[in-house]
Scaffold this motif. Structure first.
Motif, short mmCIF file in Angstrom:
data_model
loop_
_atom_site.label_atom_id
_atom_site.label_comp_id
_atom_site.label_asym_id
_atom_site.label_seq_id
_atom_site.Cartn_x
_atom_site.Cartn_y
_atom_site.Cartn_z
N MET A 499 0.82 -1.21 0.00
CA MET A 499 0.00 0.00 0.00
C MET A 499 0.86 1.27 0.00
O MET A 499 0.55 2.24 -0.69
CB MET A 499 -0.92 -0.01 1.22
N ASP A 500 1.94 1.26 0.79
CA ASP A 500 2.78 2.44 0.86
C ASP A 500 3.43 2.73 -0.49
O ASP A 500 3.54 3.90 -0.91
CB ASP A 500 3.86 2.27 1.93
N GLU A 501 3.92 1.68 -1.17
CA GLU A 501 4.54 1.88 -2.48
C GLU A 501 3.51 2.38 -3.50
O GLU A 501 3.82 3.24 -4.33
CB GLU A 501 5.18 0.58 -2.96
N ARG A 503 0.88 4.16 -2.83
CA ARG A 503 0.62 5.56 -2.50
C ARG A 503 1.73 6.46 -3.03
O ARG A 503 1.48 7.55 -3.55
CB ARG A 503 0.48 5.70 -0.98
N LYS A 504 2.99 6.03 -2.91
CA LYS A 504 4.09 6.86 -3.41
C LYS A 504 4.04 6.99 -4.93
O LYS A 504 4.37 8.05 -5.48
CB LYS A 504 5.43 6.26 -2.97
N LEU A 506 1.32 7.04 -6.70
CA LEU A 506 0.25 8.01 -6.96
C LEU A 506 0.69 9.43 -6.63
O LEU A 506 0.37 10.38 -7.35
CB LEU A 506 -0.99 7.64 -6.14
N ASP A 507 1.44 9.58 -5.53
CA ASP A 507 1.92 10.91 -5.16
C ASP A 507 2.86 11.46 -6.23
O ASP A 507 2.80 12.65 -6.59
CB ASP A 507 2.64 10.86 -3.81
N LYS A 510 0.83 12.45 -9.14
CA LYS A 510 0.07 13.67 -8.86
C LYS A 510 0.92 14.91 -9.09
O LYS A 510 0.44 15.95 -9.55
CB LYS A 510 -0.45 13.64 -7.42
N HIS A 521 -7.62 7.83 -9.28
CA HIS A 521 -7.88 7.51 -7.87
C HIS A 521 -8.54 8.72 -7.21
O HIS A 521 -8.16 9.86 -7.48
CB HIS A 521 -6.54 7.18 -7.19
N PRO A 522 -9.54 8.52 -6.37
CA PRO A 522 -10.06 7.25 -5.85
C PRO A 522 -11.06 6.53 -6.74
O PRO A 522 -11.44 5.41 -6.45
CB PRO A 522 -10.74 7.68 -4.54
N SER A 526 -9.57 2.12 -6.33
CA SER A 526 -9.12 2.42 -4.98
C SER A 526 -7.63 2.09 -4.85
O SER A 526 -7.04 1.49 -5.74
CB SER A 526 -9.92 1.60 -3.97
N LEU A 527 -7.06 2.49 -3.73
CA LEU A 527 -5.64 2.22 -3.51
C LEU A 527 -5.37 0.73 -3.45
O LEU A 527 -4.33 0.24 -3.92
CB LEU A 527 -5.18 2.91 -2.21
#
Length: 701
Positions: A499-501, A503-504, A506-507, A510, A521-522, A526-527
């Motif tokens: 999940m953390d990877e 999220r990174k 996606l960041d 972004k 997303h979302p 979903s993540l």
């Protein structure tokens, strides 16, 4: 909490919010509206109070960011002083002919007390203060601010990367990393603002000179022309008022300049400025030569002995006290840590948050010993950096630790606590790999290469040249472990993508393409879905480094009601060019093994019957497929050629799961994943009776 208390808090909050707007309106009033001398006195005293408060807050800050509002405070303090100058200039020019108290008691006091009522002395005192403020303090603080801003902005990317590395290594929590990122951004904003705020102080000093000249010339002209004063009386009256006005403004300006210089020259410390200076001057051996030199000067003829000798005695006393304090601190017993309670168990004793681990026997400690250059650690760092670029996400830190349960020369590689590989190496020897074209043999300890299972021999270092001449590929033990580690990370990359990877990823998307990230997303994904899709791609050898293209394809194919498997299959057909480019260069044909029409029909029937079963292929048919495809692939693997197995979209996922344990390096593609115009070389057709060895060259339509 009662309603009265709630209303009181709301009122207090509103009152605090209204202070700054009211203060700005008051500044404008001083500039525009004529004010009485009493209100002017209150303004001058307030200016001195604010300047003293700013100075002492700056001196007590442990680091510059503790007073991050300083640039804005400096702006408003400068505006306050300039508005008072405008108001006092109006009063001096209008009422100056009435006497020295025309502009209030504060200006009169500064004119009489500080310069003794002599305006010539006042001009020189003001000039000296201006030189100190403008040339020395303001210019130096401005230069320090400029350099600090430049270096801080240059170091910003490196600090951000260091925070990300610590976060990935598990040294920081997500909240701690967020706070550090905010501190880094605030630091950059602060020094950038200070670079501009230093110009306020410089401009204020220049404005003080101009206002003094205007007051003197305008006052003399008004006194002579409008009020009938002789030129001597006008000069004494108006110059004294102008100097008093200038001094009452420049003293707070000097305090603010000192505060600005103290802030920008501060080095981050756990102490405030006084504590930092006192701790660094508190060295006894530094005061001994000071006392000795002063004593020597005190005994020279003609020197003021009654002044220098007491100073030497004070320095000697300070040195004696500091040396005694150091001796007492050194002889003080060190408090032993309390003994550990064997019944007390911490979470850190039973959990290991490292995703990747390398356990070594005690005989291999030299490979990670920094005193012996730690050859393995350098290779591990290079592996992480290279694989992070290739896979598209940051490979976690690899925790290396010794394990007494292992044999002395054994090592074990773990992912998420599960052992995925282990072997034994000899740290003082070299591994000679059989390249397949040997011209001789070399004596040694026969073994298998832990990465690819090749025949190999452990040899002593003095036989390296003999092994190279015989056709062996010779590598050192650190390279053996590093290659094995690299191989296992690549083939287990999906286990490290969480999940953390996601999220990174996606960041990062972004920042580069905010609209694209918002469309992904979302909704519709979903993540959790993005993580599962990333794992599915990595499990089949598809890297995520081109995540922008993957995200664009996902937006086109993904729907909230689609399963992860269906989404991945649809996605693969859109990113076929990304998959193919990892296998062969653009202009080279793709070697493929295909299935004949009859076999494809059997597989299609199996898919329809089994539905969503994980392994829909009948075991006997699956075993025969594995044997025939392995036989067809053997010549290609002997030549180290990359190739793919191509089948229908319906059967691709099932065949990929079937072949992955036996041919982990071989991707399984569907016809729709091969881009239009990509040359394809059919090296084998597998069916009920395999037709192998009759290559055909076709072009995918």
């Amino acid at each position: 909490m009662t309603r009265t208390q709630v209303n009181g808090k709301v009122w207090m909050s509103a009152a605090k919010g209204a202070v700054l707007p009211l203060a700005i309106l008051l500044l404008v009033m001083f500039m525009v509206v004529p004010v009485p001398a009493l209100l002017l006195d209150i303004g001058f005293v307030t200016n001195i109070l604010v300047s003293l408060a700013v100075l002492f807050v700056a001196l007590n800050a442990a680091r510059p960011l503790d007073f991050s509002s300083f640039p804005t405070v400096l702006l408003f303090a400068t505006l306050l002083r300039l508005s008072l100058n405008v108001a006092s200039t109006r009063v001096v020019l209008v009422n100056g002919h009435t006497g020295s108290n025309a502009a209030g008691h504060v200006i009169e006091a500064f004119g009489n007390f500080l310069i003794g009522g002599d305006y010539i002395v006042g001009i020189f005192v003001f000039s000296i203060l201006m030189i100190i403020n403008l040339v020395v303090i303001t210019k130096g603080a401005g230069r320090v601010s400029e350099v600090s801003a430049r270096f801080t902005l240059d170091a910003l990317p490196g600090k951000q990367m260091a925070i990300d590395a610590d976060l990935n290594a598990g040294l920081l929590t997500a909240e701690q990393a967020r706070v550090r990122r905010q501190d880094v951004a605030t630091e950059a904003d602060f020094y950038g603002s200070m670079d501009g705020a230093s110009k306020f102080v410089k401009g204020d000093a220049v404005a003080g000179i101009l206002i003094l000249v205007i007051n003197i010339i305008g006052g003399i002209l008004l006194g002579v022309v409008s009020h009938g004063l002789d030129i001597g009386t006008a000069a004494r009256t108006y110059v004294l008022l102008a100097i008093g006005d200038a001094l009452v403004a420049q003293v707070p300006a000097l305090l603010l300049s000192i505060a600005a210089a103290a802030i920008v020259t501060r080095v981050t410390s756990e102490h405030d400025l006084s504590g930092q200076i006192s701790s660094q001057f508190g060295v006894g051996r530094a005061w001994v030569p000071v006392a000795a030199i002063l004593a020597f000067l005190g005994i020279l003829p003609g020197m003021p002995h009654l002044i220098i000798m007491p100073a030497a005695a004070v320095a000697g006393f300070v040195a004696w006290r500091l040396r005694n304090a150091a001796k007492v601190a050194a002889s003080a017993p060190v408090e032993a840590p309390p003994p550990e309670n064997p019944a007390h168990i911490e979470w850190r004793d039973v959990s290991d948050h490292a995703v990747l681990g390398l356990e070594i026997g005690y005989g291999l400690i030299a490979l990670v010993d920094e005193r012996k250059d730690a050859p393995l650690m350098g290779r591990i760092t290079g592996i992480r950096r290279q694989l992070s670029r290739e896979l598209g996400f940051v490979v976690p830190m690899i925790r290396v630790k010794d394990n007494l349960a292992l044999a002395p020369n054994a090592y074990r590689i773990t992912i998420s606590g599960v052992a995925v590989g282990e072997d034994e190496i000899w740290p003082d020897d070299l591994l000679a790999l059989d390249s397949g074209a040997l011209d001789g043999t070399v004596e040694g300890r026969h073994t298998k290469d832990p990465t690819f299972g090749l025949d190999a021999v452990w040899i002593s270092p003095d036989k390296r040249n003999e092994a190279v001449i015989a056709g062996y590929t010779v590598v050192d033990p650190a390279t053996v472990v590093a290659t094995h580690l690299n191989h296992l990370i690549v083939h287990n990359a999906a286990e490290m993508f969480g999940m953390d990877e996601a999220r990174k990823l996606l960041d990062a998307l972004k920042e580069a393409a905010p609209q694209l990230a918002e469309g992904l997303h979302p909704q519709p994904l979903s993540l959790v879905h993005i993580m599962s899709i990333g794992r599915a791609l990595l499990a089949e050898g598809v890297p995520l480094k081109d995540f922008r293209k993957i995200a664009e394809a996902l937006i086109e194919v993904a729907r909230p009601d689609m399963s992860v498997d269906a989404t991945v299959e649809a996605l693969r057909q859109r990113i076929g060019s990304l998959i193919i480019q990892t296998l062969v260069p653009v202009k080279m044909p793709l070697p493929v093994i295909t299935l004949d029409a009859e076999l494809e029909g059997l597989l299609a029937q199996a898919m329809r019957v089994s539905g969503d079963a994980k392994h829909p292929i009948e075991p006997a048919l699956g075993s025969r497929l594995i044997d025939q495809v392995t036989e067809a692939a053997r010549p290609l693997m002997a030549q180290a050629r990359s190739f793919a197995i191509v089948t229908s979209p319906m059967a691709r996922r099932a065949l990929s799961r079937l072949f992955r344990p036996h041919l982990p390096e071989t991707p399984v593609l569907s016809f729709l994943e091969i881009p239009d115009g990509k040359p394809v070389e059919v090296v084998a057709v597998v069916g009920n009776e395999a037709r192998i060895g009759r290559p055909e060259r076709v072009v995918a339509a």
